[in-house]
Scaffold this active site. Structure first.
Site, PDB file in Angstrom:
ATOM      1  N   LYS A   1     -11.916  -5.582  -6.706  1.00  0.00           N
ATOM      2  CA  LYS A   1     -12.658  -4.323  -6.807  1.00  0.00           C
ATOM      3  C   LYS A   1     -11.739  -3.176  -7.226  1.00  0.00           C
ATOM      4  O   LYS A   1     -12.177  -2.217  -7.829  1.00  0.00           O
ATOM      5  CB  LYS A   1     -13.455  -4.018  -5.545  1.00  0.00           C
ATOM      6  CG  LYS A   1     -12.652  -3.833  -4.297  1.00  0.00           C
ATOM      7  CD  LYS A   1     -13.582  -3.513  -3.130  1.00  0.00           C
ATOM      8  CE  LYS A   1     -12.850  -3.607  -1.811  1.00  0.00           C
ATOM      9  NZ  LYS A   1     -12.433  -4.970  -1.437  1.00  0.00           N
TER      10      LYS A   1
ATOM     11  N   LYS B   1       0.837  -1.207   0.000  1.00  0.00           N
ATOM     12  CA  LYS B   1       0.000   0.000   0.000  1.00  0.00           C
ATOM     13  C   LYS B   1       0.869   1.253   0.000  1.00  0.00           C
ATOM     14  O   LYS B   1       0.606   2.181  -0.760  1.00  0.00           O
ATOM     15  CB  LYS B   1      -0.955  -0.005   1.198  1.00  0.00           C
ATOM     16  CG  LYS B   1      -2.038  -1.059   1.022  1.00  0.00           C
ATOM     17  CD  LYS B   1      -3.276  -0.764   1.826  1.00  0.00           C
ATOM     18  CE  LYS B   1      -4.390  -1.729   1.456  1.00  0.00           C
ATOM     19  NZ  LYS B   1      -4.626  -2.774   2.446  1.00  0.00           N
TER      20      LYS B   1
ATOM     21  N   LYS C   1      -6.808 -10.917 -12.300  1.00  0.00           N
ATOM     22  CA  LYS C   1      -7.458 -11.316 -11.049  1.00  0.00           C
ATOM     23  C   LYS C   1      -8.685 -10.417 -10.809  1.00  0.00           C
ATOM     24  O   LYS C   1      -8.596  -9.203 -10.974  1.00  0.00           O
ATOM     25  CB  LYS C   1      -6.460 -11.142  -9.897  1.00  0.00           C
ATOM     26  CG  LYS C   1      -7.065 -11.452  -8.544  1.00  0.00           C
ATOM     27  CD  LYS C   1      -6.221 -10.973  -7.378  1.00  0.00           C
ATOM     28  CE  LYS C   1      -7.041 -11.101  -6.126  1.00  0.00           C
ATOM     29  NZ  LYS C   1      -6.895 -10.297  -5.033  1.00  0.00           N
TER      30      LYS C   1
HETATM   31  P1  ADP Z   1     -10.481  -7.162  -3.595  1.00  0.00           P
HETATM   32  O1  ADP Z   1      -9.259  -7.709  -4.292  1.00  0.00           O
HETATM   33  O2  ADP Z   1     -11.674  -7.135  -4.487  1.00  0.00           O
HETATM   34  O3  ADP Z   1     -10.221  -5.853  -2.883  1.00  0.00           O
HETATM   35  P2  ADP Z   1     -10.298  -8.281  -0.945  1.00  0.00           P
HETATM   36  O4  ADP Z   1      -8.828  -8.028  -0.929  1.00  0.00           O
HETATM   37  O5  ADP Z   1     -11.200  -7.472  -0.086  1.00  0.00           O
HETATM   38  O6  ADP Z   1     -10.820  -8.219  -2.473  1.00  0.00           O
HETATM   39  O7  ADP Z   1     -10.528  -9.823  -0.686  1.00  0.00           O
HETATM   40  C1  ADP Z   1     -11.109 -10.409   0.413  1.00  0.00           C
HETATM   41  C2  ADP Z   1     -10.815 -11.900   0.302  1.00  0.00           C
HETATM   42  O8  ADP Z   1     -11.442 -12.437  -0.897  1.00  0.00           O
HETATM   43  C3  ADP Z   1      -9.318 -12.164   0.158  1.00  0.00           C
HETATM   44  O9  ADP Z   1      -8.798 -12.585   1.383  1.00  0.00           O
HETATM   45  C4  ADP Z   1      -9.213 -13.274  -0.874  1.00  0.00           C
HETATM   46  O10 ADP Z   1      -8.970 -14.524  -0.255  1.00  0.00           O
HETATM   47  C5  ADP Z   1     -10.567 -13.340  -1.554  1.00  0.00           C
HETATM   48  N1  ADP Z   1     -10.457 -12.943  -2.978  1.00  0.00           N
HETATM   49  C6  ADP Z   1     -10.530 -11.688  -3.487  1.00  0.00           C
HETATM   50  N2  ADP Z   1     -10.422 -11.688  -4.837  1.00  0.00           N
HETATM   51  C7  ADP Z   1     -10.268 -12.977  -5.213  1.00  0.00           C
HETATM   52  C8  ADP Z   1     -10.112 -13.637  -6.486  1.00  0.00           C
HETATM   53  N3  ADP Z   1     -10.115 -12.963  -7.636  1.00  0.00           N
HETATM   54  N4  ADP Z   1      -9.981 -14.977  -6.485  1.00  0.00           N
HETATM   55  C9  ADP Z   1      -9.990 -15.680  -5.317  1.00  0.00           C
HETATM   56  N5  ADP Z   1     -10.134 -15.129  -4.096  1.00  0.00           N
HETATM   57  C10 ADP Z   1     -10.274 -13.788  -4.019  1.00  0.00           C
END
Ligand code: ADP
Ligand code: TRP
Length: 320
Positions: A193, A110, A190
């Site tokens: 959000k 970050k 991947k």
């Molecule tokens: P984002 O990447 O959308 O911000 P987060 O970091 O809040 O998502 O993710 C919360 C949890 O969801 C993570 O701990 C991860 O294990 C799971 N996760 C997020 N995106 C994926 C993905 N594309 N494939 C598999 N697991 C995911």
């Protein structure tokens, strides 16, 4: 066996979150005493909008229940309803070496992206350790990205025990889901959000259609075979379809004669029906807002009963 996991209420859930973490956690609720919570204290490190935070917490609670969290089986609560988490976090922070936190990837990533870190973001792993340790958790199912935070929690617990006596805190075991493939987003990267390439879990039918029909494809003519490599359509279809259906689509890709539009329609149909039950359940829950409040309240009471015992033990151990 006590199983514990938390989720930050930072936005609407997408299918990456669902397959990466929610679905495996829901399966585990049948294997032990599960404690699942909404990590609203954690989300304050990045979200400073009271109305938005309240909405996110509510949506996440509803989504979790709609997807099958059973409040009879799992203790489901909001982290901030159990303020003992923050008290334990303070105590843990006093024995946590600065370099341990300076080394955490999530913090380093970050700040490398130019985010000016607040102190809360820096000490985030200590609060996470407190979340885990305050329930004497045995098993913590998390995604790969949380692996290091779990090691920090174990190191902190071990150091507490060395400093204040064995048995002060229980050392948790991680359950890292290495096997969970990364769910691809609409653009093949991947799903996240932060990349704006998500499919929401409870997307409106029209919006879902627009997203899926808009998946970028190459310009292979209808009659020609299509490449199965790195196809977002195939990779997403795999999540929802049976093995036989998936094999059929793969074969149809290779054979040629079917256009991408048709494949997208099949994907759309599967995605929509896969969450049909959860959607119906969600509508029921939304119509009964007191239900969600009652579940979270009962969960907080149960969680707090455990947390107050642990904090009393720790206070005694450290001399407070
Ligand atoms: P984002 O990447 O959308 O911000 P987060 O970091 O809040 O998502 O993710 C919360 C949890 O969801 C993570 O701990 C991860 O294990 C799971 N996760 C997020 N995106 C994926 C993905 N594309 N494939 C598999 N697991 C995911
Ligand atoms: N940091 C986790 C995430 O972003 C959420 C979380 C907070 C958590 N406290 C926890 C997960 C305790 C497991 C255990 O996904």
């Amino acid at each position: 066996m006590r199983i514990l996991s938390g989720l930050q209420p930072t936005g609407r859930l997408h299918i990456g979150n669902y397959f990466g973490m929610m679905e495996p956690s829901l399966r585990l609720q049948h294997e032990g005493e599960a404690f699942y919570f909404i990590a609203d204290y954690h989300s304050l490190t990045s979200l400073h909008d009271a109305k938005q935070l309240r909405e996110n917490v509510r949506d996440l609670a509803i989504d979790f229940l709609a997807c099958g969290l059973d409040p009879e089986k799992a203790v489901f609560f909001k982290q901030s309803e159990v303020p003992e988490h923050t008290e334990l976090a303070w105590i843990l922070s006093t024995i946590t070496p600065m370099p341990m936190l300076e080394n955490c990837h999530s913090y380093k990533d970050k700040t490398a992206h130019g985010i000016v870190a607040n102190v809360g973001l820096f000490t985030y792993p200590v609060l996470m350790a407190a979340d885990i340790l305050i329930y004497d958790s045995d098993l913590v199912p998390v995604g790969k990205d949380q692996k290091q935070h779990l090691e920090v929690a174990r190191d902190i617990a071990t150091k507490m025990n060395h400093t204040f006596g064995e048995g002060t805190l229980k050392i948790p075991q991680p359950r890292i889901r290495e096997e969970t493939a990364v769910v691809p987003g609409l653009d093949g990267q991947k799903m996240s959000k932060s990349y704006g390439n998500t499919i929401g879990l409870f997307e409106e039918e029209k919006a879902l259609k627009k997203k899926i029909m808009g998946i970028p494809t190459d310009s292979t003519p209808v009659e020609e075979p299509k490449s199965t490599e790195n196809s977002s359509i195939l990779n997403l279809y795999r999540l929802f379809a049976s093995d036989a259906e998936y094999a059929q689509m793969e074969a149809d890709f290779r054979k040629g004669g079917i256009g991408y539009g048709e494949f997208k329609k099949r994907l759309l149909e599967k995605t929509w029906t896969y969450f049909a039950d959860a959607r119906a359940k969600r509508a029921e829950i939304v119509a009964n807002p007191q239900y969600v409040d009652a579940v979270l309240k009962a969960g907080a009471e149960k969680a707090r009963a455990v947390a107050t015992k642990t904090i009393a033990r720790v206070r005694t151990a450290v001399g407070l």
